[in-house]
Design a protein around this motif. Structure first.
Motif, mmCIF file in Angstrom:
data_model
loop_
_atom_site.group_PDB
_atom_site.id
_atom_site.type_symbol
_atom_site.label_atom_id
_atom_site.label_comp_id
_atom_site.label_asym_id
_atom_site.label_seq_id
_atom_site.Cartn_x
_atom_site.Cartn_y
_atom_site.Cartn_z
ATOM 1 N N LYS A 85 0.724 -1.368 0.061
ATOM 2 C CA LYS A 85 0.031 0.061 -0.026
ATOM 3 C C LYS A 85 0.831 1.082 0.102
ATOM 4 O O LYS A 85 0.526 2.443 -1.052
ATOM 5 N N PRO A 86 1.931 1.633 0.878
ATOM 6 C CA PRO A 86 2.630 2.726 1.034
ATOM 7 C C PRO A 86 2.891 2.891 -0.513
ATOM 8 O O PRO A 86 3.210 4.105 -0.902
ATOM 9 N N PHE A 87 3.765 2.112 -1.008
ATOM 10 C CA PHE A 87 4.486 2.219 -2.469
ATOM 11 C C PHE A 87 3.649 2.370 -3.681
ATOM 12 O O PHE A 87 3.487 3.383 -4.190
ATOM 13 N N LEU A 88 2.236 2.021 -3.638
ATOM 14 C CA LEU A 88 1.354 2.149 -4.521
ATOM 15 C C LEU A 88 0.595 3.570 -4.189
ATOM 16 O O LEU A 88 0.140 4.151 -5.248
ATOM 17 N N TYR A 89 0.629 4.070 -3.076
ATOM 18 C CA TYR A 89 0.032 5.187 -2.851
ATOM 19 C C TYR A 89 0.732 6.357 -3.327
ATOM 20 O O TYR A 89 0.104 7.324 -3.797
ATOM 21 N N VAL A 90 2.231 6.185 -3.731
ATOM 22 C CA VAL A 90 2.977 7.131 -4.263
ATOM 23 C C VAL A 90 3.211 6.754 -5.691
ATOM 24 O O VAL A 90 2.962 7.745 -6.669
ATOM 25 N N PHE A 91 3.033 5.820 -6.289
ATOM 26 C CA PHE A 91 3.210 5.119 -7.607
ATOM 27 C C PHE A 91 2.590 3.885 -7.991
ATOM 28 O O PHE A 91 2.965 2.839 -7.390
ATOM 29 N N SER A 92 1.534 3.842 -8.720
ATOM 30 C CA SER A 92 0.864 2.589 -8.959
ATOM 31 C C SER A 92 1.510 1.828 -10.194
ATOM 32 O O SER A 92 0.916 2.721 -11.166
ATOM 33 N N ILE A 93 2.029 0.938 -10.278
ATOM 34 C CA ILE A 93 2.842 0.473 -11.649
ATOM 35 C C ILE A 93 1.513 -0.051 -12.499
ATOM 36 O O ILE A 93 1.189 -0.101 -13.672
ATOM 37 N N ASN A 94 0.472 -0.593 -11.886
ATOM 38 C CA ASN A 94 -0.763 -1.115 -12.376
ATOM 39 C C ASN A 94 -1.458 -0.163 -13.274
ATOM 40 O O ASN A 94 -1.889 -0.165 -14.633
#
Length: 407
Positions: free
Chosen positions: A59-68
Motif C-alpha cells: 500500500k505505501p508504495f502504490l500510494y505514491v506510484f501505482s505500476i498497475n
C-alpha cells in the motif's frame, strides 16, 4: 474529437458529481472514461485499481506510484486515438503514475492535457491548505518549488507516517514528473483556486476559470418548514461542533421552532452525536445517514436554510449549488469558496463572521425577517445562473477550450 476523462471514483462527493457531468459532454464526438467504479454500474474504459485493494506491505508504495495504473493507462493511450485528456482527481487513489503515462504519450503524439482542480493538491501536499493537527489553514508550502515543509509540522490527519507519504508523493509528482508542465490548461472552478495557483507560480494564462455546473431542480417547493441543515462529510474540519453550538444558542435566545438536520457520515459522527445529546436543544437535532441524491433531495425539499461552517477554504462547494436548486437559502462563513459563491455568484443568502456565534445569530435572524425577499432573489436569479453556469453552458465552454487547445 476524442476525449478521455480521468478521475479516481465515479461515486462520492462534489468532485465526482462534476466528473460524471463532464464525461457525458454532449458536444464531444467520443467520450472515454477512466475511473475506479464503486458499484460496478458505471462502465470505465480503463480498469484502474486503488492502492487500498492491495496488501498492507504494498500500500505505501502504490500510494505514491501505482505500476498497475501506469500500465493500464499507457496501454489504453497506445490503442486509442485520444485528442484531449481531461484529468480531475488522481493523486490519492490512482497515484502520480498516470502523469508518467501521459508524459510518455505526449512525446509520441500531439495531445493536450486539461485538469480540473477540485482541491489544492498541486500547491499543497496535504491537498487542502489545511493543517489537520492544529486545525488551521496552512499555506507554508504554497509557492515553494519543493514542498517539504509539512515534514516539520505533521499536518496530515492520520499522523506522521501519512505526512511522510504525502510529502514523497508530492515530490514525485511535482519535482520528478513535472506535473505543472504536463498540464496544458488548469481549470479553476473559483477565483480562490485561480489566485492560489498564481501564488504557486503557475502562469495566469495557463489557468481557465470555469465554475462548476449548476444542475437546477425546476420543481417548485412552495411551502418550507422551519428546518436548517448541514449535509456532507461528518469530520472535524467541517466544524460541525460550531454548527451545533450556534444552533443551540440561537434556539435558547429566540425560543424558535427550528429543527437542525445533520445528514451524512464520517469518522467524527459518533462523537458529534454524543455532543449533540448533551445540548439543551438536543430533541430538535436530527441525524441522518448518508443518502443518495433522490433520498437526500426528498429530505431537503422542506428545508429553509443550508448552514455551512467549514474551517477549510472549500474550493467551489457543490453542496451550495444543490441547495439553491431546491430553493434553500445559504448561510456561510466569510471564508474561501463558500463566501465567493454566495457573494459573487448567487448574490443572495447571508455571510457571517467565521466561528462567531453572535454573528451567525444576527445573520440567521436577518434571513428570517427578510425570508420572502431573499427567496424572491433566489428564484429570479435562477434563470441567470442556468444560462451562465448551467450544464449546457458548462459543456459549451469546455468544448471551446478543447478546440482552442487542439488548434
Amino acid at each position: 474529437m476524442n476525449v478521455l476523462h480521468i478521475h479516481e471514483f465515479d461515486i462520492g462527493g462534489g468532485a465526482e458529481t462534476v466528473f460524471n457531468i463532464t464525461r457525458k459532454n454532449i458536444f464531444i464526438e467520443n467520450n472515454y472514461s477512466g475511473f475506479i467504479s464503486k458499484n460496478n454500474l458505471n462502465k470505465s474504459d480503463i480498469d484502474f485499481k486503488s492502492y487500498e485493494k492491495y496488501n498492507f506491505m504494498l500500500k505505501p508504495f502504490l500510494y505514491v506510484f501505482s505500476i498497475n495504473n501506469f500500465i493500464k493507462l499507457n496501454k489504453f493511450l497506445r490503442n486509442n486515438n485520444i485528442d484531449i485528456i481531461h484529468i480531475h482527481g488522481f493523486i490519492g487513489s490512482l497515484s502520480s503514475s498516470i502523469l508518467l503515462a501521459i508524459r510518455l504519450h505526449k512525446k509520441r503524439k500531439k495531445i493536450k492535457i486539461v485538469q480540473t482542480l477540485h482541491d489544492f493538491h498541486i500547491s499543497c501536499p496535504n491537498s487542502l491548505l489545511f493543517n489537520f493537527k492544529k486545525e488551521v489553514i496552512c499555506e507554508k508550502c504554497l509557492g515553494k518549488k519543493i514542498k517539504l515543509k509539512m515534514l516539520t509540522t505533521s499536518c496530515e490527519r492520520r499522523g506522521y507516517f501519512y505526512t511522510l507519504l504525502k510529502a514523497i508523493r508530492s515530490f514525485v509528482a511535482n519535482n520528478i514528473l513535472n506535473h505543472k508542465k504536463i498540464i496544458d490548461k488548469f481549470i479553476a472552478p473559483s477565483n480562490l483556486m485561480k489566485q492560489k495557483l498564481i501564488e504557486d507560480n503557475i502562469d495566469e494564462e495557463k489557468i481557465f476559470l470555469l465554475r462548476n455546473p449548476i444542475k437546477l431542480n425546476e420543481i417548485k417547493y412552495e411551502k418550507k418548514s422551519d428546518i436548517i441543515t448541514y449535509y456532507g462529510r461528518i469530520s472535524k474540519e467541517k466544524n460541525i461542533y460550531f454548527i451545533l453550538d450556534a444552533f443551540n444558542e440561537w434556539k435558547i435566545k429566540s425560543n424558535n421552532n427550528f429543527k437542525l438536520f445533520i445528514i451524512g457520515d464520517g469518522d467524527e459522527k459518533v462523537n458529534i452525536q454524543k455532543y449533540a445529546n448533551n445540548l439543551k436543544s438536543n430533541k430538535d437535532i436530527i441525524f441522518y445517514d448518508f443518502k443518495g441524491e433522490k433520498e437526500l433531495f426528498d429530505i431537503l425539499k422542506d428545508v429553509k436554510y443550508l448552514f455551512m461552517a467549514s474551517k477549510l477554504y472549500e474550493n467551489a462547494p457543490m453542496t451550495l449549488l444543490e441547495a439553491i436548486s431546491l430553493n434553500i437559502l445559504p448561510i456561510v462563513p466569510d471564508l474561501g469558496g463558500m463566501k465567493e459563491t454566495v457573494k459573487d455568484v448567487f448574490q443572495f443568502g447571508k455571510i457571517y463572521e467565521k466561528n462567531n456565534i453572535e454573528s451567525f445569530i444576527k445573520k440567521i435572524e436577518e434571513l428570517e425577517s427578510e425570508y420572502s425577499l431573499e427567496l424572491d432573489k433566489l428564484i429570479k436569479r435562477k434563470a441567470f445562473l442556468l444560462e451562465n453556469f448551467g450544464i449546457e453552458a458548462y459543456y459549451k465552454n469546455l468544448f471551446n477550450l478543447y478546440n482552442e487547445l487542439s488548434n
